[in-house]
Design a protein around this motif. Sequence first.
Motif, PDB file in Angstrom:
ATOM      1  N   MET A  70       0.840  -1.192   0.000  1.00  0.00           N
ATOM      2  CA  MET A  70       0.000   0.000   0.000  1.00  0.00           C
ATOM      3  C   MET A  70       0.880   1.250   0.000  1.00  0.00           C
ATOM      4  O   MET A  70       1.816   1.362   0.789  1.00  0.00           O
ATOM      5  N   PHE A  71       0.590   2.170  -0.903  1.00  0.00           N
ATOM      6  CA  PHE A  71       1.265   3.459  -0.910  1.00  0.00           C
ATOM      7  C   PHE A  71       0.214   4.564  -0.957  1.00  0.00           C
ATOM      8  O   PHE A  71      -0.772   4.472  -1.687  1.00  0.00           O
ATOM      9  N   CYS A  72       0.410   5.573  -0.114  1.00  0.00           N
ATOM     10  CA  CYS A  72      -0.594   6.610   0.104  1.00  0.00           C
ATOM     11  C   CYS A  72      -0.007   7.990  -0.147  1.00  0.00           C
ATOM     12  O   CYS A  72       1.173   8.251   0.123  1.00  0.00           O
ATOM     13  N   PHE A  73      -0.869   8.883  -0.653  1.00  0.00           N
ATOM     14  CA  PHE A  73      -0.552  10.299  -0.825  1.00  0.00           C
ATOM     15  C   PHE A  73      -1.511  11.094   0.050  1.00  0.00           C
ATOM     16  O   PHE A  73      -2.726  10.953  -0.067  1.00  0.00           O
ATOM     17  N   ASP A  74      -0.946  11.924   0.925  1.00  0.00           N
ATOM     18  CA  ASP A  74      -1.736  12.624   1.942  1.00  0.00           C
ATOM     19  C   ASP A  74      -1.631  14.129   1.720  1.00  0.00           C
ATOM     20  O   ASP A  74      -0.541  14.697   1.729  1.00  0.00           O
TER      21      ASP A  74
END
Length: 225
Positions: free
Chosen positions: A101-105
């Motif tokens: 999982m890779f997230c952009f916040d």
Amino acid sequence: MDVVRGLLCLFSVLVSEMFMVAAFSQSLDSDFTFTLPSGRKECFFQTMKKDASLEIEYQVLDGAGLDVDFSLSSPTGHVLYSDHRKSDGVHTVETEDGDYMFCFDNSFSAVSEKIIFFELIMDNMEQEGEEPEDWKEYIHGTDMLDMKLEDIMDTINSVKARLGKSLQIQTLLRAFEARDRNIQESNYNRVNMWSMTNMLVMVLVTGVQVYLIRSLFDDKRHTRT
């Protein structure tokens, strides 16, 4: 006769190469551009296999500050990489079986949305049970050729890797160009806005100065007749 036999053998090798290219170790590339609203966090998942390689590269193309928070987590939930308010980044990890999982916040921004580009490069993603060397069982008569099939395979792999790298560089250059164009357009609009503001201020100051100068020469004394 030997020449004809050699040509036929060479033809069979070339035909066989067309089928053995699919058995080479391949790298899978994919890229995506999306809009991340203000105060939001978006996560993506990528299924990986054991002993493979995952490379993630991202860039913020547009938005105030050109920055975003990024995190990459393993299938067990362990945070592998974490970036705080960066405009771009590149991370590579040796993977295991599971979903990464890779997230952009963008939750730190209350007003500005961000346009984000990212690219995934996955190496050693062959399907289970595939044998890259199985094609050798179907090739015959190679002893009559001066060029070995292993050399041909290495050459094709090298060309394929360089073409893939060229495509990756072109994609990144397009992303850089898009970001630079957004910055230039933003600067252009900002210069125009401040130019109009300065012009209005100058006109206003000029009018005030003319009024003050005229008021100095006005004779306000009333004469009696």
